[in-house]
Design a protein around this motif. Structure first.
Motif, PDB file in Angstrom:
ATOM      1  N   GLU A  28     -35.557 -42.078 -22.189  1.00  0.00           N
ATOM      2  CA  GLU A  28     -34.687 -42.841 -23.094  1.00  0.00           C
ATOM      3  C   GLU A  28     -33.292 -42.229 -23.221  1.00  0.00           C
ATOM      4  OE1 GLU A  28     -36.732 -43.235 -26.799  1.00  0.00           O
ATOM      5  OE2 GLU A  28     -38.446 -44.283 -25.922  1.00  0.00           O
ATOM      6  N   ILE A  29     -32.884 -41.410 -22.283  1.00  0.00           N
ATOM      7  CA  ILE A  29     -31.539 -40.824 -22.298  1.00  0.00           C
ATOM      8  C   ILE A  29     -30.583 -41.726 -21.544  1.00  0.00           C
ATOM      9  CG2 ILE A  29     -30.121 -38.907 -21.497  1.00  0.00           C
ATOM     10  CD1 ILE A  29     -31.789 -38.235 -23.936  1.00  0.00           C
ATOM     11  N   ASP A  30     -29.484 -42.085 -22.172  1.00  0.00           N
ATOM     12  CA  ASP A  30     -28.445 -42.898 -21.549  1.00  0.00           C
ATOM     13  C   ASP A  30     -27.164 -42.082 -21.561  1.00  0.00           C
ATOM     14  OD1 ASP A  30     -26.959 -44.940 -20.479  1.00  0.00           O
ATOM     15  OD2 ASP A  30     -26.817 -46.090 -22.347  1.00  0.00           O
ATOM     16  N   ASP A  31     -26.969 -41.263 -20.528  1.00  0.00           N
ATOM     17  CA  ASP A  31     -25.860 -40.304 -20.507  1.00  0.00           C
ATOM     18  C   ASP A  31     -25.489 -40.024 -19.062  1.00  0.00           C
ATOM     19  OD1 ASP A  31     -24.374 -37.664 -20.731  1.00  0.00           O
ATOM     20  OD2 ASP A  31     -24.910 -37.955 -22.833  1.00  0.00           O
ATOM     21  N   PHE A  32     -24.171 -39.896 -18.795  1.00  0.00           N
ATOM     22  CA  PHE A  32     -23.738 -39.664 -17.411  1.00  0.00           C
ATOM     23  C   PHE A  32     -24.052 -38.254 -16.942  1.00  0.00           C
ATOM     24  CE2 PHE A  32     -20.196 -37.746 -19.642  1.00  0.00           C
ATOM     25  CZ  PHE A  32     -19.732 -36.758 -18.794  1.00  0.00           C
ATOM     26  N   ARG A  33     -24.326 -37.346 -17.866  1.00  0.00           N
ATOM     27  CA  ARG A  33     -24.531 -35.945 -17.506  1.00  0.00           C
ATOM     28  C   ARG A  33     -25.996 -35.677 -17.169  1.00  0.00           C
ATOM     29  NH1 ARG A  33     -21.917 -33.996 -23.053  1.00  0.00           N
ATOM     30  NH2 ARG A  33     -23.296 -35.723 -23.655  1.00  0.00           N
ATOM     31  N   PRO A  34     -26.263 -34.839 -16.170  1.00  0.00           N
ATOM     32  CA  PRO A  34     -27.653 -34.522 -15.825  1.00  0.00           C
ATOM     33  C   PRO A  34     -28.393 -33.767 -16.922  1.00  0.00           C
ATOM     34  CG  PRO A  34     -26.177 -33.965 -14.002  1.00  0.00           C
ATOM     35  CD  PRO A  34     -25.316 -34.250 -15.190  1.00  0.00           C
ATOM     36  N   GLU A  35     -27.704 -32.824 -17.615  1.00  0.00           N
ATOM     37  CA  GLU A  35     -28.339 -32.022 -18.644  1.00  0.00           C
ATOM     38  C   GLU A  35     -27.332 -31.754 -19.762  1.00  0.00           C
ATOM     39  OE1 GLU A  35     -30.505 -28.578 -17.362  1.00  0.00           O
ATOM     40  OE2 GLU A  35     -30.897 -29.396 -15.369  1.00  0.00           O
ATOM     41  N   VAL A  36     -27.839 -31.582 -20.975  1.00  0.00           N
ATOM     42  CA  VAL A  36     -27.003 -31.211 -22.120  1.00  0.00           C
ATOM     43  C   VAL A  36     -27.800 -30.240 -22.988  1.00  0.00           C
ATOM     44  CG1 VAL A  36     -25.883 -32.000 -24.232  1.00  0.00           C
ATOM     45  CG2 VAL A  36     -25.698 -33.370 -22.150  1.00  0.00           C
ATOM     46  N   HIS A  37     -27.385 -28.984 -23.019  1.00  0.00           N
ATOM     47  CA  HIS A  37     -28.048 -27.985 -23.866  1.00  0.00           C
ATOM     48  C   HIS A  37     -27.238 -26.697 -23.889  1.00  0.00           C
ATOM     49  CE1 HIS A  37     -29.434 -26.264 -20.027  1.00  0.00           C
ATOM     50  NE2 HIS A  37     -29.946 -27.441 -19.731  1.00  0.00           N
ATOM     51  N   ASP A  38     -27.364 -25.963 -25.001  1.00  0.00           N
ATOM     52  CA  ASP A  38     -26.797 -24.621 -25.121  1.00  0.00           C
ATOM     53  C   ASP A  38     -27.757 -23.569 -24.579  1.00  0.00           C
ATOM     54  OD1 ASP A  38     -24.374 -25.334 -26.199  1.00  0.00           O
ATOM     55  OD2 ASP A  38     -24.982 -25.051 -28.278  1.00  0.00           O
ATOM     56  N   SER A  39     -29.047 -23.880 -24.607  1.00  0.00           N
ATOM     57  CA  SER A  39     -30.088 -22.986 -24.092  1.00  0.00           C
ATOM     58  C   SER A  39     -31.115 -23.857 -23.384  1.00  0.00           C
ATOM     59  CB  SER A  39     -30.767 -22.198 -25.220  1.00  0.00           C
ATOM     60  OG  SER A  39     -29.819 -21.540 -26.033  1.00  0.00           O
ATOM     61  N   ASP A  40     -31.699 -23.347 -22.300  1.00  0.00           N
ATOM     62  CA  ASP A  40     -32.710 -24.154 -21.613  1.00  0.00           C
ATOM     63  C   ASP A  40     -34.110 -23.557 -21.672  1.00  0.00           C
ATOM     64  OD1 ASP A  40     -32.150 -22.098 -19.848  1.00  0.00           O
ATOM     65  OD2 ASP A  40     -31.441 -23.399 -18.228  1.00  0.00           O
ATOM     66  N   GLY A  41     -34.256 -22.338 -22.233  1.00  0.00           N
ATOM     67  CA  GLY A  41     -35.592 -21.775 -22.310  1.00  0.00           C
ATOM     68  C   GLY A  41     -35.696 -20.618 -23.283  1.00  0.00           C
ATOM     69  N   LEU A  42     -36.923 -20.351 -23.692  1.00  0.00           N
ATOM     70  CA  LEU A  42     -37.258 -19.171 -24.481  1.00  0.00           C
ATOM     71  C   LEU A  42     -37.888 -18.156 -23.550  1.00  0.00           C
ATOM     72  CD1 LEU A  42     -37.795 -17.657 -27.204  1.00  0.00           C
ATOM     73  CD2 LEU A  42     -39.999 -18.855 -27.265  1.00  0.00           C
ATOM     74  N   LEU A  43     -37.276 -16.982 -23.455  1.00  0.00           N
ATOM     75  CA  LEU A  43     -37.798 -15.902 -22.623  1.00  0.00           C
ATOM     76  C   LEU A  43     -38.425 -14.845 -23.520  1.00  0.00           C
ATOM     77  CD1 LEU A  43     -38.048 -14.489 -19.832  1.00  0.00           C
ATOM     78  CD2 LEU A  43     -35.789 -13.503 -20.248  1.00  0.00           C
ATOM     79  N   MET A  44     -39.580 -14.336 -23.101  1.00  0.00           N
ATOM     80  CA  MET A  44     -40.279 -13.302 -23.868  1.00  0.00           C
ATOM     81  C   MET A  44     -40.779 -12.220 -22.920  1.00  0.00           C
ATOM     82  SD  MET A  44     -42.574 -15.962 -26.114  1.00  0.00           S
ATOM     83  CE  MET A  44     -42.685 -17.090 -24.706  1.00  0.00           C
ATOM     84  N   VAL A  45     -40.669 -10.978 -23.360  1.00  0.00           N
ATOM     85  CA  VAL A  45     -41.326  -9.858 -22.692  1.00  0.00           C
ATOM     86  C   VAL A  45     -42.259  -9.247 -23.729  1.00  0.00           C
ATOM     87  CG1 VAL A  45     -41.072  -7.648 -21.530  1.00  0.00           C
ATOM     88  CG2 VAL A  45     -39.373  -9.441 -21.164  1.00  0.00           C
ATOM     89  N   THR A  46     -43.548  -9.311 -23.451  1.00  0.00           N
ATOM     90  CA  THR A  46     -44.544  -8.886 -24.426  1.00  0.00           C
ATOM     91  C   THR A  46     -44.598  -7.369 -24.527  1.00  0.00           C
ATOM     92  OG1 THR A  46     -46.378  -8.705 -22.852  1.00  0.00           O
ATOM     93  CG2 THR A  46     -45.898 -10.901 -23.736  1.00  0.00           C
ATOM     94  N   GLY A  47     -45.373  -6.906 -25.499  1.00  0.00           N
ATOM     95  CA  GLY A  47     -45.556  -5.465 -25.653  1.00  0.00           C
ATOM     96  C   GLY A  47     -46.188  -4.818 -24.441  1.00  0.00           C
ATOM     97  N   ARG A  48     -46.920  -5.585 -23.641  1.00  0.00           N
ATOM     98  CA  ARG A  48     -47.531  -5.067 -22.414  1.00  0.00           C
ATOM     99  C   ARG A  48     -46.604  -5.158 -21.219  1.00  0.00           C
ATOM    100  NH1 ARG A  48     -53.182  -7.996 -21.641  1.00  0.00           N
ATOM    101  NH2 ARG A  48     -53.068  -6.662 -19.789  1.00  0.00           N
TER     102      ARG A  48
END
Length: 518
Positions: free
Chosen positions: A282-302
């Motif tokens: 349902e996106i009607d936009d000329f741009r392929p993507e719109v975001h300030d961040s694209d993912g949550l990265l985590m490094v666990t205690g292990r």
């Protein structure tokens, strides 16, 4: 959701504006708007002593009243008030930083007290209308009494040695934001998150006062002390800022809860995700993507690395990744190609990532991700923070520390495979189908010959539904790897997915995790 117009108002002149001035002395008349950042002796324990005393009293909200002329300013009128660059604090001192102040009014009604610290002495900075230029849209007369400020920003030689660029802004509740070299503003951080996404409503602590230490000549460091206050907690914060790529901010915080803190988020980051190649329904936009961040990265205690692509869900959703003693987490803007955004004005490819590394052992808890539905890029709809497993009891003192990195991806181990992109869509080309196709591209931070990696096998797990047609192949266009699989939801509406690669060579890869919703 946070209206991104607030964030635009924080930068009243363009990032990178040159500050060339001799500096105008701050008004010396008697101040009226001072309760905390008063003139007098200052030590490292001063703010903690104030916060400790506040916590023993019932919460008193700040007086947000303003003269009608300022209280009823429109957004455009507020933007027409600009700090005079020649009045920048330290502009005539030859120091590595300069500071400008923000006017109160419009969205920013809460008063913020300011003080400068030098040689163990704090000096209150009173409001003075002569510090500002008032454009033709601003009604007159402007009040002369000390009404305080709404925040401040620091400038330093970030991109060029002879140009003072904006590197840090504090304005609005406990929000602040920074950026690295050659970047533009994007996501924000906060001092503390309380009751985020709670049905009873979120509590927004305020930074009530700041004590900014005069930087030393020849140093790249500036120290900001801040007093936090809200109905549930008071706190003392100390920020040590060093510009660069990344810009780093060391944070030391001491909390004094008035009430049990059971829904608390430490080191919160707030960002915007509208759509990407992993979700354009349902996106009607000329741009392929719109975001300030694209993912949550985590490094666990292990030491395990997890990547969670962000989503713009139809309904608010909260994801909690249980862990103990996390090594780091953050909201990352991983895609740095202009072709992915095609936006000459917003330049999303230049937005900073925000990586958080805890200092010391944070114990048991969860990296928590809140995703709020949005139909526009003007709203921040993503929040990520660390939620301690145990409550922080009222009447106690709680200390924690961490380091913020404003820049790109955090440093990876040599050759580690990372998730470069996630794409999804219908699995059939003949027409609509409920079966979904996922395409996950992996890259390498060091150039690797895929042939030397040997066979790569993928393990894809789904909490519900059925996964089929799992395929791993080399991607000659990117010199990386591509994993594809199909998900048949089987009438389910929410499915947790994970995918892991195992290389014959022993090469490591991030674990991919995603929540699919109908």
């Amino acid at each position: 959701m946070i209206d991104r117009r607030d964030f635009l108002a924080r930068a009243l002149t363009a990032v990178g504006a040159v500050v060339v001035a001799t500096g105008v002395p701050v008004a010396a008349r008697a101040a009226t708007q001072q309760q905390f950042a008063v003139t007098g002796p200052f030590t490292r324990s001063t703010v903690a002593e104030i916060a400790r005393a506040l916590a023993k009293k019932a919460y008193e909200a700040p007086d947000t009243s303003l003269p009608p002329i300022l209280e009823n300013l429109t957004y455009d009128q507020y933007r027409d008030i600009r700090f005079r660059p020649e009045a920048a604090i330290w502009a005539d001192k030859g120091l590595p930083y300069q500071m400008q102040l923000f006017h109160r009014g419009s969205y920013f009604k809460e008063p913020v007290e300011m003080a400068l610290v030098e040689n163990g002495q704090a000096t209150h900075v009173p409001y003075d209308p002569n510090l500002f230029n008032y454009g033709p849209l601003v009604p007159q007369p402007i009040p002369a009494e000390d009404i305080g400020f709404s925040g401040f920003r620091l400038h330093a030689p970030l991109n060029k040695p002879d140009v003072f660029d904006e590197v840090l802004v504090f304005q609005g509740a406990s929000y602040f934001r920074s950026l690295g070299k050659d970047q533009t503003y994007g996501l924000s951080a906060r001092g503390l998150a309380l009751k985020t996404a709670d049905p009873e409503g979120e509590e927004f602590p305020l930074f009530r006062a700041f004590w900014v230490e005069t930087p030393a000549a020849g140093s790249d460091t500036c120290v900001v002390n801040a007093l936090l206050d809200s109905p549930s907690v008071s706190g003392a914060y100390r920020f040590t800022i060093r510009p660069g790529l990344p810009t780093t901010i060391d944070v030391e915080a001491q909390l004094f809860p008035r009430a049990d803190l059971e829904k608390v988020g430490l080191a919160p980051g707030t960002s915007m995700f509208y759509f990407s190649a992993n979700g354009r329904t349902e996106i009607d936009d000329f741009r392929p993507e719109v975001h300030d961040s694209d993912g949550l990265l985590m490094v666990t205690g292990r030491g395990d690395r997890w990547w969670r692509p962000l989503a713009n869900p139809k309904e608010l959703q909260i994801s909690a990744f249980q862990d103990r003693s996390p090594r780091g987490f953050g909201l990352i803007q991983r895609d740095r190609s202009f072709l992915s955004y095609q936006d000459l004005e917003a330049a999303y490819q230049r937005r900073p990532s925000l990586w958080i590394e805890p200092v010391g052992d944070w114990g048991a808890g969860a990296v928590t991700l809140v995703e709020i539905p949005t139909n526009s890029e003007i709203h921040d709809n993503i929040v990520a923070y660390w939620a301690p497993q145990d409550k922080i009891p009222a009447g106690t003192e709680f200390f924690f520390a961490y380091r913020l990195f404003w820049g790109g991806d955090p440093t990876l181990s040599a050759g580690a495979a990372y998730v470069a992109a996630t794409r999804s869509g219908r699995a059939g080309v003949g027409g609509p189908t409920p079966v979904r196709l996922f395409v996950i591209d992996y890259g390498f931070y060091e150039e690797v010959d895929p042939a030397k990696l040997g066979t790569a096998k993928a393990s894809v797990q789904a909490s519900k539904g059925t996964v089929k047609n799992v395929v791993v192949i080399a991607n000659p266009e990117t010199r990386g790897m591509r994993l594809t699989f199909e998900l048949d939801p089987q009438n389910e509406t929410l499915i947790e997915l994970t995918a892991a690669l195992a290389f014959e060579s022993g090469q490591t890869a991030e674990t991919w995790a995603f929540r699919w919703t109908a």
